[in-house]
Design an enzyme around this catalytic site. Structure first.
Site, short mmCIF file in Angstrom:
data_model
loop_
_atom_site.label_atom_id
_atom_site.label_comp_id
_atom_site.label_asym_id
_atom_site.label_seq_id
_atom_site.Cartn_x
_atom_site.Cartn_y
_atom_site.Cartn_z
N LYS A 26 0.83 -1.20 0.00
CA LYS A 26 0.00 0.00 0.00
C LYS A 26 0.87 1.25 0.00
CE LYS A 26 -3.79 -0.58 2.45
NZ LYS A 26 -4.41 -0.82 3.78
N ARG A 96 -3.16 3.08 8.48
CA ARG A 96 -3.45 1.93 7.62
C ARG A 96 -2.30 0.93 7.66
NH1 ARG A 96 -4.58 4.74 1.88
NH2 ARG A 96 -5.89 2.89 1.60
N GLY A 105 -6.59 -10.15 7.90
CA GLY A 105 -6.07 -10.66 9.16
C GLY A 105 -5.26 -9.60 9.86
N MET A 107 -4.58 -5.59 11.11
CA MET A 107 -5.47 -4.62 11.72
C MET A 107 -6.20 -3.82 10.64
SD MET A 107 -4.85 -1.25 13.99
CE MET A 107 -5.03 -0.22 12.54
N ARG A 352 -3.47 -1.25 -6.51
CA ARG A 352 -2.67 -2.48 -6.44
C ARG A 352 -3.09 -3.34 -7.61
NH1 ARG A 352 -5.75 -4.74 -1.09
NH2 ARG A 352 -7.81 -4.32 -1.88
N HIS A 468 -16.21 -8.40 1.02
CA HIS A 468 -15.15 -9.26 1.54
C HIS A 468 -15.27 -10.67 0.96
CE1 HIS A 468 -13.35 -12.02 4.56
NE2 HIS A 468 -12.40 -11.10 4.57
N SER A 777 12.87 -42.80 -13.47
CA SER A 777 11.75 -41.93 -13.13
C SER A 777 11.86 -41.69 -11.63
CB SER A 777 10.44 -42.61 -13.48
OG SER A 777 9.38 -41.81 -13.05
N GLY A 779 10.72 -41.20 -8.28
CA GLY A 779 9.49 -41.39 -7.51
C GLY A 779 9.64 -40.56 -6.25
N ASP A 782 8.16 -41.51 -2.46
CA ASP A 782 8.95 -42.41 -1.63
C ASP A 782 10.35 -41.87 -1.39
OD1 ASP A 782 7.49 -44.50 -0.58
OD2 ASP A 782 7.45 -45.60 -2.48
N CYS A 844 7.80 -38.57 -11.39
CA CYS A 844 6.41 -39.01 -11.41
C CYS A 844 5.75 -38.92 -10.04
CB CYS A 844 6.33 -40.44 -11.92
SG CYS A 844 7.10 -41.64 -10.83
N TYR A 864 11.18 -34.87 -18.62
CA TYR A 864 9.74 -34.64 -18.50
C TYR A 864 9.31 -34.63 -17.04
CZ TYR A 864 9.19 -39.65 -17.56
OH TYR A 864 9.28 -40.89 -17.00
P1 ADP Z 1 -7.84 -2.14 3.46
O1 ADP Z 1 -6.45 -2.63 3.35
O2 ADP Z 1 -8.71 -2.97 4.30
O3 ADP Z 1 -8.42 -1.82 2.12
P2 ADP Z 1 -7.39 0.67 3.74
O4 ADP Z 1 -6.27 1.17 4.50
O5 ADP Z 1 -7.24 0.71 2.28
O6 ADP Z 1 -7.75 -0.77 4.25
O7 ADP Z 1 -8.61 1.55 4.17
C1 ADP Z 1 -9.92 1.20 4.38
C2 ADP Z 1 -10.83 2.22 3.75
O8 ADP Z 1 -10.57 3.52 4.24
C3 ADP Z 1 -10.68 2.29 2.26
O9 ADP Z 1 -11.94 2.46 1.66
C4 ADP Z 1 -9.84 3.49 2.06
O10 ADP Z 1 -10.03 4.05 0.81
C5 ADP Z 1 -10.31 4.40 3.20
N1 ADP Z 1 -9.27 5.34 3.59
C6 ADP Z 1 -8.04 5.03 4.04
N2 ADP Z 1 -7.30 6.13 4.27
C7 ADP Z 1 -8.09 7.17 3.96
C8 ADP Z 1 -7.90 8.59 3.98
N3 ADP Z 1 -6.74 9.11 4.32
N4 ADP Z 1 -8.93 9.36 3.60
C9 ADP Z 1 -10.11 8.80 3.24
N5 ADP Z 1 -10.36 7.50 3.20
C10 ADP Z 1 -9.35 6.67 3.55
MG MG Z 2 -7.81 -0.61 0.86
#
Ligand code: ADP
Ligand code: MG
Ligand code: MG
Length: 887
Positions: A26, A96, A105, A107, A352, A468, A777, A779, A782, A844, A864
């Site tokens: 990110k 973020r 998984g 935060m 991304r 999700h 071949s 294996g 084993d 194989c 192969y």
């Molecule tokens: P995730 O990895 O779960 O997508 P993000 O960090 O991208 O988490 O953020 C979750 C949401 O918050 C996304 O919709 C993102 O666009 C929004 N967001 C994150 N940072 C900002 C910001 N600085 N201003 C406005 N929206 C934000």
């Molecule tokens: Mg995001």
């Protein structure tokens, strides 16, 4: 001193072109977008390097980092002209997480950080919108309480629901500034009650709390599970991004949205996405309100009423479309984007490389190569071979009857049937018992990942195409139907209702992620075929690969599938299952339990025609191609009778009494059958068994050669050889049978006799073994067991811990242990070739279908690989990638 903080935005870019190892995915892409002039709110990234330091320091922040963060904040302040914590005109930020690979998984993001009882007033004044200010504050407390303080979020949601209900509202947006102010007071009360301390008012405490929570979440259970499932090393660490907030919740000229530059489900070249007016952050994906379509065409195709972004905000939409094109040209790949519109101003918040279905991946790669955006070689390298698995499995038979319960969104293609479960834990448990399950949830969250992985398919009642459930299912290649709104799910009672019908846990259900249909019962399926973009890419792959690809197949049906998928021969035809068929098991048992050669020969005589028929059918299907047939391998006792009736049957057939039989059966007991009387040891002690099998092979091969014209090329393979002498003895048996058959039939055919290399001794003595053997071949199943001294069937108790602790990088039964088993293979290949330069070398084991192992086979220069029929296309692509990567 190590630098940990990298600024971006406002014309500054410490991270330069965006190093994702350092900045996380990110952070790297935020820096990169900013550096190519796209509108990105200013911010800074605390690098992944600090993650390890954080753990070393026991969760403390050294002064050096505090200083760097202060510089980062000053950067944001100078670009925005606002000050963090300033009651008159406060700067708000988001915190973020961001690892190298996108990782559920971790935060969740905290938005609007920097609000407190004072700054909220300042925000209300400067924005001239008290409602907006209080809405932001209540969101902040709710998010902070959930993800940083880890308090029970149910209580907060309930308070919000009650606040709406009290007024008869259905939408959050209907709440007034005063309603929200009251809600904030209530939220603060909830925090104090659950946490035992008041909600932090110091904005710096808020910031460090959130930063610590992100780094802390790297070691959360959820994150660990995800890393294990996706082979992500624990040492990578996460970065933390701190960024100025922009607001999509400032009224009707503001919005937030998510988009893909191409259709991630089908791969079409069309912008694809959803947005919500007057909303913030995750509102779009959380399924709080139904999002609107991005383009007019998509809206019309879906028959939806609410205006698309193209219609509602044409000017911003135009800018967004330009950004899409800029990003695709820059990254040369389909992008998954998050954006926010604040009072008609467009801001980019994330980009991304977009997750996509295998079908979309193929279409996008082939299209981009044809568009000239990437080369064909890049197209080949873009496809994850394992993802093709999704396309290589049966789809719903269009002719089969469908009892359609309801229809949702076609969120991830493919069809799946299974018994219904309503929670992730049950899904995992049942799947472990071998039950195919469909996981049904109102909506999914990162806590459900393990259950989604265990399920054959996923069905949700809420959430759109970017929910999700949809995103994760597409990534995992699980069929998914999302947003089936007519379903009413009661997960506690384990029941769902729809249109007067009920489905309970354990009931069979079928979902079709390609159409969105949900059907009662298990619907019949049809075999997939290689066509369209898939076929095109396979042709491109075949042009560059060197390794041949064969299949492990032992029935004519398997062989047919393998040929259709492009197998260039059979690398392993096991013969033992043929012995188990009910029509012959009695004869097999009679053979095994015979006390002398004469008795054995009587039974083998009866087995010969049956065995010949097996080989005839297989060799017919594979006419013109090599077929490696392995002579009998497993310990004989595997075929023994268990039941009284079975003993009686064999006794009658053999004309011996039951007690003698039982005694003989007891004699065959072994303490360690895996290292016991099996493989060529059977042939050494009872050569007549191999003699019968060899005769059956040659009789069949000569017949097929006569009939079809395209002679099959049998490669007779002797298992579990450790010494040259064993192979010499067995080869003599095979050659003698061949000569006899050729003399009888008056026709000869080409054939080879070779061995499996599956014992370390054989690998080391490959030089002399190659004096006799015409092919090797490997294996590797084993060979892995015997090299590591690990029984595959008992490994599950400890192997997980071994992989977790990095003793083996991957499960060595899935991906070759290159250092150990791999070295033996290299030694054997080298010594074998020294003796016999033209020796044919193949693999194989199960590893023949594993891309990493295939790359290893390319490196060693094997001829192969052989994989299960459905993995043949995967192996073809992996072989091409291996050849390209070697260049
Ligand atoms: P995730 O990895 O779960 O997508 P993000 O960090 O991208 O988490 O953020 C979750 C949401 O918050 C996304 O919709 C993102 O666009 C929004 N967001 C994150 N940072 C900002 C910001 N600085 N201003 C406005 N929206 C934000
Ligand atoms: Mg995001
Ligand atoms: Mg999130």
């Amino acid at each position: 001193m190590t630098q940990y903080v990298y600024r971006f935005g406002g014309g500054v870019s410490d991270g330069g072109k965006g190093d994702r190892n350092l900045l996380g995915g990110k952070g790297a892409n935020l820096a990169e977008m900013a550096s190519i002039g796209l509108p990105v709110p200013p911010g800074f990234t605390i690098s992944t390097d600090f993650c390890a330091v954080y753990y070393d320091e026991g969760g403390q922040f050294p002064q050096a980092l505090r200083d760097e963060v202060a510089t980062g904040l000053a950067h944001i302040e100078s670009v925005t002209g606002k000050t963090f914590g300033n009651p008159a005109d406060p700067l708000l930020v988001s915190v973020r997480s961001g690892a190298r690979a996108s990782m559920p998984g971790m935060m969740d993001t905290v938005l609007n950080l920097g609000l407190n009882d004072e700054t909220v007033e300042g925000l209300a004044n400067t924005s001239e919108d008290a409602r907006f200010a209080w809405d932001s504050y209540r969101r902040f407390i709710q998010m902070y309480a959930d993800v940083v303080l880890e308090l029970d979020h149910g209580a907060f949601e309930e308070a919000l629901e009650i606040a709406k209900e009290d007024q008869g509202f259905t939408l959050d947006t209907e709440l007034s500034a005063d309603d929200l102010k009251a809600l904030v007071a209530e939220y603060k009360g909830l925090v104090e009650k659950q946490w035992g301390k008041p909600f932090p008012q110091d904005v710096h405490d808020q910031l460090w709390g959130a930063v610590g929570a992100v780094f802390g979440s790297w070691q959360s259970e959820r994150a660990k599970v995800y890393r294990r499932l996706n082979d992500i090393p624990g040492g990578w660490g996460t970065a933390v991004n701190i960024q100025a907030m922009v607001f999509g919740n400032m009224g009707d000229t503001s919005a937030t949205g998510v988009a893909f530059t191409r259709d991630p489900s089908k791969g079409d070249r069309a912008y694809y996405g959803e947005f919500l007016i007057n909303a913030q952050g995750e509102d779009v994906v959380a399924g709080i309100r139904t999002p609107q379509y991005l383009t007019k065409t998509a809206r019309e195709d879906a028959g939806a009423k609410p205006a698309s972004m193209e219609e509602a905000m044409p000017e911003v939409y135009g800018q967004l479309a330009d950004v899409f094109d800029t990003l695709e040209n820059h990254y040369r790949d389909m992008q998954d984007i998050e954006f926010t519109v604040e009072k008609t101003k467009l801001w980019m918040l994330q980009t991304r490389s977009g997750k996509r279905t295998a079908k979309a991946a193929l279409k996008i790669a082939v299209d981009m190569a044809n568009e000239g955006l990437i080369t064909r070689e890049e197209a080949i390298l873009r496809i994850d071979p394992m993802a093709l698995d999704q396309l290589l499995h049966p789809t719903l038979d269009p002719k089969a009857h469908r009892d359609v319960l309801t229809k949702g969104l076609p969120a991830s293609p493919g069809a799946a049937s299974g018994s219904v479960v309503f929670d992730a834990d049950t899904a995992e448990k049942k799947a472990a018992d071998g039950v195919a399950v469909i996981l049904v949830r109102t909506e999914t969250s990162p806590e459900d990942i393990h259950g989604m992985h265990a399920a054959k398919g996923i069905l949700t009642a809420r959430g759109g195409m970017t929910s999700h459930a949809a995103v994760v299912a597409r990534g995992m290649g699980r069929p998914c139907v999302s947003g089936a709104g007519t379903l009413s799910i009661d997960a506690k009672a384990k029941i769902m209702r729809c249109g007067g019908r009920e489905v309970k846990e354990g009931d069979l259900l079928t979902i079709d992620g390609t159409t969105g249909e949900v059907m009662i019962g298990a619907v019949a399926t049809v075999q997939p075929e290689l066509s369209g973009d898939f076929a095109t890419l396979m042709v491109w792959a075949d042009e560059v690969r060197r390794l041949k690809v064969r299949a492990n197949a032992e029935t004519p049906e398997d062989c047919r599938v393998a040929r259709e998928f492009g197998a260039e021969g059979v690398g392993l035809c096991r013969t033992e299952h043929m012995f188990f068929e009910s029509s012959r098991i009695t004869n097999v048992r009679q053979m095994i339990l015979a006390t002398d050669e004469k008795g054995r020969r009587v039974a083998l005589e009866k087995l010969l025609p049956e065995q010949r028929k097996d080989f005839t059918e297989i060799l017919e299907v594979m006419a013109g191609l090599p077929v490696t047939i392995r002579l009998l391998d497993p310990p004989l006792h595997e075929f023994l009778p268990h039941e009284e009736a079975e003993f009686a049957e064999v006794a009658t057939a053999a004309g011996i009494d039951v007690d003698t039989l039982k005694r003989r059966a007891a004699e065959l007991h072994e303490f360690n059958p895996m290292l016991g009387h099996r493989g060529c040891r059977l042939g050494v002690t009872y050569p007549e068994i191999y003699e019968m099998q060899a005769r059956a092979i040659f009789e069949a091969a000569v017949d097929v050669a006569e009939k079809s014209g395209a002679a099959p090329i049998p490669e007779v393979m002797i298992p579990l050889v450790a010494t040259r002498r064993e192979l010499e003895l067995m080869k003599a048996v095979v050659d003698k049978a061949a000569q006899a058959v050729f003399a009888e039939k008056g026709r000869t055919i080409e054939y080879l006799v070779g061995t499996m290399i599956e014992l370390p001794r054989a690998a080391l003595r490959a030089g002399d073994i190659a004096e006799v053997g015409e092919f090797f071949s490997f294996g590797t199943n084993d060979l892995t067991q015997t090299t590591l001294g690990v029984s595959r069937d008992d490994a599950s108790r400890f192997l997980g811990a071994y992989v977790e602790q990095g003793i083996y990088a991957k499960d060595p039964f899935v991906s070759i242990d290159v250092e150990g088993v791999g070295e033996l293979i290299e030694i054997a290949a080298e010594r074998g070739r020294q003796t016999r330069p033209a020796i044919k070398l193949g693999i194989c084991g199960e590893h023949g279908g594993d891309p990493a192992s295939i790359a290893f086979c390319e490196k060693v220069g094997l001829d192969y690989v052989s994989a299960s029929p459905y993995r043949v296309p995967i192996a073809r692509l992996a072989a091409a990638q291996a050849a390209l990567s070697k260049k």
